[in-house]
Design an enzyme around this catalytic site. Sequence first.
Site, short mmCIF file in Angstrom:
data_model
loop_
_atom_site.label_atom_id
_atom_site.label_comp_id
_atom_site.label_asym_id
_atom_site.label_seq_id
_atom_site.Cartn_x
_atom_site.Cartn_y
_atom_site.Cartn_z
CG HIS A 37 69.14 -28.94 -8.82
ND1 HIS A 37 68.64 -28.67 -10.06
CD2 HIS A 37 69.89 -27.87 -8.47
CE1 HIS A 37 69.05 -27.48 -10.44
NE2 HIS A 37 69.82 -26.97 -9.50
NE ARG A 83 72.13 -25.31 -6.30
CZ ARG A 83 73.42 -25.63 -6.39
NH1 ARG A 83 74.10 -25.94 -5.32
NH2 ARG A 83 74.02 -25.65 -7.57
NE ARG A 101 69.66 -20.43 -7.04
CZ ARG A 101 70.05 -21.55 -7.61
NH1 ARG A 101 70.92 -21.49 -8.61
NH2 ARG A 101 69.63 -22.72 -7.20
CD GLU A 122 71.37 -20.02 -13.69
OE1 GLU A 122 71.88 -21.10 -13.33
OE2 GLU A 122 70.47 -19.47 -13.04
CG ASN A 160 75.89 -26.77 -12.08
OD1 ASN A 160 77.05 -27.06 -12.29
ND2 ASN A 160 75.40 -26.60 -10.86
CG ASP A 161 70.94 -24.20 -15.12
OD1 ASP A 161 70.44 -25.25 -15.55
OD2 ASP A 161 70.62 -23.70 -14.02
CB CYS A 201 77.97 -20.33 -7.69
SG CYS A 201 76.56 -19.93 -8.73
C1 PEP Z 1 74.23 -23.48 -11.97
O1 PEP Z 1 73.34 -23.57 -12.81
O2 PEP Z 1 75.44 -23.63 -12.22
C2 PEP Z 1 73.89 -23.21 -10.56
C3 PEP Z 1 74.83 -22.97 -9.67
O3 PEP Z 1 72.58 -23.27 -10.21
P1 PEP Z 1 71.77 -24.61 -10.06
O4 PEP Z 1 72.72 -25.77 -10.10
O5 PEP Z 1 71.06 -24.55 -8.75
O6 PEP Z 1 70.84 -24.57 -11.23
MG MG Z 2 71.39 -22.86 -12.37
#
Ligand code: PEP
Ligand code: MG
Length: 587
Positions: free
Chosen positions: A199, A306, A343, A444, A467-468, A515
């Site tokens: 992050h 976020r 979110r 995710e 990402n997750d 996203c």
């Molecule tokens: C993700 O997980 O892709 C996402 C957009 O959320 P974050 O990166 O804040 O976990």
């Molecule tokens: Mg995420």
Amino acid sequence: MTDSETKQEVKLQGVAAAPGVARGGAFVFLRNTPEIPRYIIPPERLNHEIQRFENALVNTRAQISQLRETVANRLGEAQAGIFDAHLLVLDDPALIDETLSSINGSMLNAEHCFHTVAEKYIAFFSKIEDEYFKERVVDIRDVSQRILHNLLGLSPRTLADLTNRRVIVAEDVTPSDTASLETGHVFAIITDAGNRTSHAVIMARSLRIPAVVALIDASKKIAPDDFLLVDGYAGIVYVNPSPETLSRYEELEREHDEFNRKVLRETDLPDLAADRRAFSLSANVCGAEDIDALKKYRANGVGLFRTEAVFIKNQSRIPDEETQLAAYRALVEGVAPATVVIRTLDIGGDKAHGALQASEHREENPFMGFRAIRFCLENKSVFRTQLRAVLRASAFGKTKIMFPMISSLDELLQAKAFLRQIEDELRAENIPFDEKIPVGAMIEIPAAAICAESLAEHADFFSIGTNDLVQYTLAVDRGNERIAHLYEPCNPAVLLLIRHIIVSAKKKNVPVSVCGELAGDPAFASLLFALGADSLSMTSGAIPEIRYLLRRTTSAELEQLVTQVYAETNPQKISAILKDFAVERLK
Ligand code: PEP
Ligand code: MG
């Protein structure tokens, strides 16, 4: 890195995390609690020792006051309030007088005496189950660390202390570090830990600061007087670069500048592919401070706000309803008439919050632990305050609500039921909000991806958090530098899940956006568009390049790309197919 007169160039290879090239002096930032020495003070040095402690207090006060002023100018009085609480700790007679009598009585050094007294108070307050005392613990810890660093003559403790432009060299950087950064003071960030989707790195990218991560032990190898050249495109750091390297990079930077000018020239052209199929590019933001960039690059609203960024800016306070409303409303109004997808709080994982989590036990696996919607469903008062603020903001412009880390239908239904309860509350109070506010789920977690069709029955939209999704599908911690090479979005399992989510959403007529960082990665954007993603949301700075790329695609080529990618099982080959497709069109 070397004490010799002529410093040799050393090349360090890490993972490219945020694009750009930067050069400048190193600012080595070591967060770890310092070793506290313990030694006896000879009687004739006792006054000197007390003076040393008092000097440390004076210096600490000056640093905090300076920080207070900086934060007040940058983020406003409300955010600067935390430092008033810190100044009060410095005035606390219990802490200070007890340290002084301890030095006098024990004849031991100031660091040892102060540390012992501070830890005693921290232990005492930690036992009290009360919000106020939890906040005091965070304040005392923060201030006592600062005093100890001053006593020990160590470098400053927070990145907000950075007062002239440097390259930050750290073991790790947390989202709260990046939130408190004065961006004008940073050329680049390089860290031992992390990967592209940590992050803190995502925030660096939104601040448009080049970053290289996963350098393993760079913070130990680099000395404060070293000069650094950071290549955020290739993930390379040159320590004390040679004149040849510097001039080679001048050339490279010219090429990048030329490329950036080229893609920026299309900012005002329509978001249509070569055969006129429309695409939509929106922005991932952390607050109203991102509005300028979003407008500059012509994002179609906000695809991911976020909101934890609003919380992280102040570690010792949970923002109240009015503070949150002000933050959400500023964005909703600033982005109108476009939509903002807000979110709900995704705290936990690599995003810690002092006051929110003060009473939580340290978790062995924070990414698999008490995070996001799990935290909110168990901390209903925090969740309630946020939902009220989001709903109230929806009266000021097009807003959508999105729940993070949904792992089951039951969780989504619980979150929605609670939202309905809050809506009833507002109605009873005659407080306006958008009665038709769309409610979506982030997909995710593999469980949600697999069950996407049933979730789609209860969601107004999906947003894929790649990402997750990548980390949970492959069981690869997204922040762990040792396994950064295993974080492979081209793994067929990931790509099959993404396709499955989009197909499931389409079956139920639920719009789906992406996203995660893949949306703004030229290698993946075309594939996501080809699979039918209705919008791609990314850091604003990535939009011009993705716009330029998608404008050069046709449905026939995209279809062929999908066929090729899904016929292949080798991640390296898939990666090559995707990169070639992008490079061809970005020429
Ligand atoms: C993700 O997980 O892709 C996402 C957009 O959320 P974050 O990166 O804040 O976990
Ligand atoms: Mg995420």
